[in-house]
Design an enzyme around this catalytic site. Structure first.
Site, PDB file in Angstrom:
ATOM      1  N   GLU A   1      39.856  49.423  35.855  1.00  0.00           N
ATOM      2  CA  GLU A   1      39.393  48.053  36.112  1.00  0.00           C
ATOM      3  C   GLU A   1      40.474  47.032  35.746  1.00  0.00           C
ATOM      4  O   GLU A   1      40.283  45.836  35.894  1.00  0.00           O
ATOM      5  CB  GLU A   1      38.129  47.754  35.292  1.00  0.00           C
ATOM      6  CG  GLU A   1      36.891  48.448  35.788  1.00  0.00           C
ATOM      7  CD  GLU A   1      36.114  47.617  36.787  1.00  0.00           C
ATOM      8  OE1 GLU A   1      36.652  46.622  37.304  1.00  0.00           O
ATOM      9  OE2 GLU A   1      34.950  47.977  37.053  1.00  0.00           O
TER      10      GLU A   1
ATOM     11  N   LYS B   1      43.350  47.354  40.131  1.00  0.00           N
ATOM     12  CA  LYS B   1      41.905  47.592  39.990  1.00  0.00           C
ATOM     13  C   LYS B   1      41.499  48.567  41.086  1.00  0.00           C
ATOM     14  O   LYS B   1      41.604  48.249  42.269  1.00  0.00           O
ATOM     15  CB  LYS B   1      41.145  46.272  40.122  1.00  0.00           C
ATOM     16  CG  LYS B   1      39.629  46.407  40.032  1.00  0.00           C
ATOM     17  CD  LYS B   1      38.985  45.024  40.111  1.00  0.00           C
ATOM     18  CE  LYS B   1      37.485  45.072  40.218  1.00  0.00           C
ATOM     19  NZ  LYS B   1      36.811  45.631  39.054  1.00  0.00           N
TER      20      LYS B   1
ATOM     21  N   THR C   1      35.034  49.717  40.777  1.00  0.00           N
ATOM     22  CA  THR C   1      34.117  48.642  40.437  1.00  0.00           C
ATOM     23  C   THR C   1      32.846  49.282  39.918  1.00  0.00           C
ATOM     24  O   THR C   1      32.436  50.341  40.399  1.00  0.00           O
ATOM     25  CB  THR C   1      33.846  47.708  41.640  1.00  0.00           C
ATOM     26  OG1 THR C   1      33.014  46.622  41.216  1.00  0.00           O
ATOM     27  CG2 THR C   1      33.192  48.432  42.806  1.00  0.00           C
TER      28      THR C   1
END
EC number: 3.5.1.135
Length: 110
Positions: free
Chosen positions: A73, A20, A23
């Site tokens: 993500e 990831k 954000t």
């Protein structure tokens, strides 16, 4: 300006592994800048687990989210859209914060 950032515990391993790398946040949580180092804690327990370095902050519309956003993500696009709607119901204007992990001291990585 944010001085720390939180993530749901379910995202901790994805962040630590580098799976990831972005954000998506609302405007209130977008006040960071490239080069800024932020401590990262879990949302649920406010437990620190790493520091991140902000690479860039880019506005993005919910309706313009792509498979690339989802991959960054570590989700599918339908999963990403569902998660964003759970966190920010009905919000169209988002901000993509691209980051890398710079410190995990004292954190046991499995």
């Amino acid at each position: 300006m944010l001085t720390k950032i939180t993530f749901f515990e379910r995202f901790e391993q994805d962040i630590l592994s580098g799976a990831k790398t972005i954000t998506l946040r609302n405007e209130a949580e977008s006040h960071v800048f490239a080069g800024q180092i932020l401590p990262v804690s879990t949302f649920e327990a406010d437990r620190w687990f790493c520091d991140i370095k902000v690479i860039e902050v880019v506005p993005v519309l919910f309706s313009a989210l792509t498979e690339q956003h989802a991959a960054q993500e570590n989700m599918t696009l339908p999963e990403l859209r569902r998660v964003i709607q759970e966190i920010y119901p009905g919000l169209e204007q988002l901000f993509q914060i691209h980051f890398c992990v710079v410190n995990t001291r004292a954190h046991p990585i499995n």
